[in-house]
Design an enzyme around this catalytic site. Structure first.
Site, PDB file in Angstrom:
ATOM      1  N   ASP A  32      -6.771   9.730  -7.202  1.00  0.00           N
ATOM      2  CA  ASP A  32      -6.530  10.506  -5.978  1.00  0.00           C
ATOM      3  C   ASP A  32      -6.825  11.998  -6.182  1.00  0.00           C
ATOM      4  OD1 ASP A  32      -5.401   8.043  -5.111  1.00  0.00           O
ATOM      5  OD2 ASP A  32      -3.419   8.662  -5.806  1.00  0.00           O
ATOM      6  N   GLU A 239      -5.703   5.613   4.812  1.00  0.00           N
ATOM      7  CA  GLU A 239      -4.961   6.601   4.013  1.00  0.00           C
ATOM      8  C   GLU A 239      -5.957   7.623   3.469  1.00  0.00           C
ATOM      9  OE1 GLU A 239      -3.111   4.318   0.875  1.00  0.00           O
ATOM     10  OE2 GLU A 239      -5.015   3.852  -0.083  1.00  0.00           O
TER      11      GLU A 239
HETATM   12  O1  FUB Z   1      -2.080   6.563  -5.793  1.00  0.00           O
HETATM   13  C1  FUB Z   1      -1.171   5.917  -4.927  1.00  0.00           C
HETATM   14  C2  FUB Z   1      -1.809   5.636  -3.618  1.00  0.00           C
HETATM   15  O2  FUB Z   1      -2.955   4.833  -3.787  1.00  0.00           O
HETATM   16  C3  FUB Z   1      -2.326   6.857  -2.901  1.00  0.00           C
HETATM   17  O3  FUB Z   1      -1.343   7.651  -2.332  1.00  0.00           O
HETATM   18  C4  FUB Z   1      -3.261   6.201  -1.973  1.00  0.00           C
HETATM   19  O4  FUB Z   1      -4.133   7.056  -1.311  1.00  0.00           O
HETATM   20  C5  FUB Z   1      -3.966   5.238  -2.883  1.00  0.00           C
HETATM   21  O5  FUB Z   1      -4.990   5.851  -3.608  1.00  0.00           O
END
Ligand code: FUB
Length: 340
Positions: A32, A239
């Site tokens: 991320d 997301e």
């Molecule tokens: O790294 C945890 C979660 O997985 C992140 O917050 C999301 O965007 C996904 O990458």
């Protein structure tokens, strides 16, 4: 997150050699990546993936991260330096677990880290932490940002000096539990023919520690000007919000989650609406895909992650970077993470 990730295991050795980029660091797992250039240095604010020993489930509980490390690079070809723990969950009074994707910004010589984590009752909120250096350490505010919820904060400074926080993520990110910014246990994802849930944005207060306004839901429109539908899983928001500006246009980019694409949509202001334009990155090894985009010395770079280094373990990822190109109309050319 499926219970059985990566059902058809790809040939990871072959993909490693075909990868357009190798991990920026290999001594820890990182994911991320939110990248910013401060004073001519690239700083990357990633998640710090660990094996927390929590079984896989659809809520992503196995993403049990406990701290953040900041990476820096003197330039795109320079080695990435790990500056150690910048914030640990034990030092966040309101949070109990799962430090997911963070971001950071700078104002008046202070640095602000934004991060999601779960409260003891299992609900995600977003916190702010302040430091005197881009590499931390950061001191967390005693409480989460009032009115914040869900995951994946991304902070954007516009040319007029206003800062905006984008956030939200469905499924394990809990965005489907909210309508009009209110949690309700009965709320769920819309049905396939209804408009998809949008990411959320709020302008930040001058001190960057709280929202200056009630958050707003962003619309992502199709080519007819209609909101993308929840069933349009190849294009709808899941997301990993990111906002950057290129030649006066606002580019909102995001992950489509269960269809594993990084996509983007463009608009003429930070609140949108944004019109879907296309893909930035085809699927990587691993279930999640998450990114940022930053300019360095006139070139533009995508920061992303995959799970090749861990042998395909979906919650043990490695951050990477690759140059992106815009065409004459400002369209981002789609990258393939592995050569044919
Ligand atoms: O790294 C945890 C979660 O997985 C992140 O917050 C999301 O965007 C996904 O990458």
């Amino acid at each position: 997150e499926p219970a059985v990730p990566n059902e058809a295991q790809p040939d990871l050795q072959a993909l490693k050699h075909k990868a357009i980029s190798q991990p920026l660091v290999e001594h820890i797992y990182t994911a991320d990546p939110s990248a910013h250039v401060f004073d001519g240095v690239i700083y990357i604010y990633p998640s710090h993936d660990i094996e927390a020993g929590i079984p896989f489930n659809d809520n992503g509980d196995h993403f049990g991260m406990e701290d953040y490390h900041v990476l820096s690079m003197a330039g795109p070809d320079a080695p990435a330096v790990d500056h150690g723990v910048a914030l640990h969950i034990k030092d966040v009074p309101w949070a109990e677990r799962q430090m997911w994707a963070p971001d950071a910004t700078r104002k008046n010589g202070k640095y602000y880290l934004y991060f999601p984590a779960k409260r003891p009752d299992g609900i995600f909120q977003i916190g702010a932490a302040v430091g005197d250096s881009p590499i931390g350490p950061f001191k967390a505010q005693p409480k989460p940002i009032a009115g914040s919820y869900s995951i994946d904060p991304a902070v954007f400074e516009d040319d007029d000096g206003q800062f905006y926080l984008y956030f939200g993520g469905i499924w394990g990110g809990q965005l489907q539990q909210y309508r009009n910014h209110q949690w309700h246990a009965d709320h769920a994802e819309p049905t396939a023919d209804q408009p998809a849930l949008g990411p959320i944005v709020a302008k930040l207060r001058d001190d960057l520690l709280e929202f200056a306004e009630t958050p707003r839901e962003i619309q992502i429109l199709d080519e007819q000007g209609q909101p993308l539908k929840a069933g349009d899983t190849d294009r709808r928001f899941f997301e990993a919000s990111w906002l950057h500006k290129y030649q006066g246009t606002y580019y909102f980019s995001y992950s489509t989650g269960d269809s594993h694409f990084l996509c983007y949509a463009t608009g003429d202001n930070p609140y949108g609406p944004f019109t879907y334009q296309g893909r930035i990155l085809e699927p990587v090894v691993g279930w999640t895909t998450h990114h940022s985009i930053a300019e360095f010395a006139g070139k533009w770079y995508l920061f992303y992650h995959d799970s090749i280094l861990s042998g395909g373990v979906t919650h043990l990822r490695s951050v990477k970077m690759a140059e992106i190109q815009y065409d004459a109309d400002g369209r981002i050319q789609t990258l393939k993470p592995y050569r044919d």
